[in-house]
Design a protein around this motif. Sequence first.
Motif, PDB file in Angstrom:
ATOM      1  N   GLY A 106       0.821  -1.205   0.000  1.00  0.00           N
ATOM      2  CA  GLY A 106       0.000   0.000   0.000  1.00  0.00           C
ATOM      3  C   GLY A 106       0.850   1.246   0.000  1.00  0.00           C
ATOM      4  N   ARG A 107       0.349   2.301   0.628  1.00  0.00           N
ATOM      5  CA  ARG A 107       1.023   3.585   0.586  1.00  0.00           C
ATOM      6  C   ARG A 107       1.134   4.198   1.979  1.00  0.00           C
ATOM      7  NH1 ARG A 107       0.621   6.305  -4.577  1.00  0.00           N
ATOM      8  NH2 ARG A 107      -0.058   8.243  -3.609  1.00  0.00           N
ATOM      9  N   GLY A 108       2.197   4.985   2.200  1.00  0.00           N
ATOM     10  CA  GLY A 108       2.386   5.663   3.472  1.00  0.00           C
ATOM     11  C   GLY A 108       3.082   6.999   3.277  1.00  0.00           C
ATOM     12  N   VAL A 109       2.656   8.006   4.025  1.00  0.00           N
ATOM     13  CA  VAL A 109       3.282   9.329   3.932  1.00  0.00           C
ATOM     14  C   VAL A 109       4.656   9.274   4.594  1.00  0.00           C
ATOM     15  CG1 VAL A 109       3.130  11.734   4.662  1.00  0.00           C
ATOM     16  CG2 VAL A 109       1.074  10.530   3.897  1.00  0.00           C
ATOM     17  N   ILE A 110       5.678   9.749   3.893  1.00  0.00           N
ATOM     18  CA  ILE A 110       7.011   9.787   4.508  1.00  0.00           C
ATOM     19  C   ILE A 110       7.449  11.219   4.828  1.00  0.00           C
ATOM     20  CG2 ILE A 110       7.783   7.613   3.479  1.00  0.00           C
ATOM     21  CD1 ILE A 110       9.433   9.302   1.491  1.00  0.00           C
ATOM     22  N   GLY A 111       6.758  12.203   4.305  1.00  0.00           N
ATOM     23  CA  GLY A 111       7.126  13.569   4.635  1.00  0.00           C
ATOM     24  C   GLY A 111       6.352  14.554   3.795  1.00  0.00           C
TER      25      GLY A 111
END
Lengths: 194, 194, 194
Positions: free
Chosen positions: C159-164
């Motif tokens: 999936g997806r994840g915010v890194i900054g």
Amino acid sequence: MLTCTDEDLGVQLKHDEVVLDGFLIFFLLILTMSVKIDVVRLEIPENTNVIVGQSHFIKTVEDLYETLVSSSPSIKFGIGFCEASGKRLIRKDGNDEKLITSAVDACKRIAAGHVFVIYISNSFPINVLNRIKSVEEVVRVFAATANPLQVLVAETDQGRGVIGVVDGMTPLGVETEEDVKERYSILRKFGYKK
Amino acid sequence: MLTCTDEDLGVQLKHDEVVLDGFLIFFLLILTMSVKIDVVRLEIPENTNVIVGQSHFIKTVEDLYETLVSSSPSIKFGIGFCEASGKRLIRKDGNDEKLITSAVDACKRIAAGHVFVIYISNSFPINVLNRIKSVEEVVRVFAATANPLQVLVAETDQGRGVIGVVDGMTPLGVETEEDVKERYSILRKFGYKK
Amino acid sequence: MLTCTDEDLGVQLKHDEVVLDGFLIFFLLILTMSVKIDVVRLEIPENTNVIVGQSHFIKTVEDLYETLVSSSPSIKFGIGFCEASGKRLIRKDGNDEKLITSAVDACKRIAAGHVFVIYISNSFPINVLNRIKSVEEVVRVFAATANPLQVLVAETDQGRGVIGVVDGMTPLGVETEEDVKERYSILRKFGYKK
């Protein structure tokens, strides 16, 4: 650190249009990754700790100043804050010239909108961290440490943003019963635990 | 997972000095990206939740223990913490051996300085999250979830740092009026909302 | 944005088995980086601010609604939340249709499990940020801003994840004595400081 700008890549892609298909796929992939990751190593002078965080709004500087100066009578500190719009200046405050200079230098090198850096001495992160987390402009804190610190900064066409930190080193093993006893007694010797 | 160390790249660059200019640009770019991103998938046993965060200082372990053990009479938990300097050990505590083992295993695999992992059962993140955020060593929390969790870890020459998480899956659509009603009633059925 | 899937790379690797050793090392490296970084630029309509964060659990939507609606009589807001398991829907709420639509659109484009987006008008982040940080499902906040905002999203097989985030622009210099005076007086003119 070596860098390769988008312009370089653009030129490169044109050069390679004559090359076989397989290599074109490679260049497309690299164009996708137009996010460069920069590793910024912060200097942490002896007997100081650094706190790196993100906030919003220029009021951050005065509010961080007030929360830090009232945290203890002994604290020495310097604050730097990267204004992200308008004049886009590194804003600064504190009660110790050297620590203010350290904070401003760190901001110059991180150079990411709305990021702040605080150097403290005669005080420790546990003395100020909850106060900082509660400042109403503070979005988040990335690190509070006296260890060697690398700040990972992503750079895009628009600007820069912190994506993480390398705080100290990786672990070497798991503590034994002996290590637990030592940890327990150290905290009591410091007077941190009853 | 396949890896390619800086040494490999160094050798590679020397090899290719004889190759045409175009390819040299490519190798420069990859040397720039000396940050490797590692995807660490955490195991989350049934009926448990995991919380991953970052703090500073060895006192974290005892303070997290105390805040968790006092959060409810029912909670079972295990804590792991990656000490980032000195002995650099994975510190641990808790009141359930299995959950402590899970937390230590997760710390071994994340292996990033000052990162902590907490596994809980007979308790839910909403029961403990505000307490954890308020622990005076806690810098930030990366995730609190029972979903499949991937922790994204950047690796540099110095060590490792968490840059983000993939928490569960991506959304499939937007809720309809019907979905809203169901959401509303589920929370009332759980007794979470009046 | 150009993309190159793992499948493409797999095929590519097979193609190149006949090619000289040097290039094989390159393809191994790229397979390691199976994390794609996506730059999502959020639209921020005039007189609005956006807050991006991460929480857990569907109750987030109602709790954020309640904390925002009670923050001031004037606030207009829209909330979007990416449910990360089960029906995996973008959940939404608020008291202004346009802002709800903006929040849902942002969630569609970020598409990362457990991420929430809030748009506010007739209110500012300093009016609501501490309330949001204290909501018991909220894990962390990535940004609160009216500046141009890029959300950096990592994409893996899961999936997806915010890194900054890139929040506004990089700094251009350090403030002078004159700039400090101006900053000081602006905050007094706004009525924000005594």
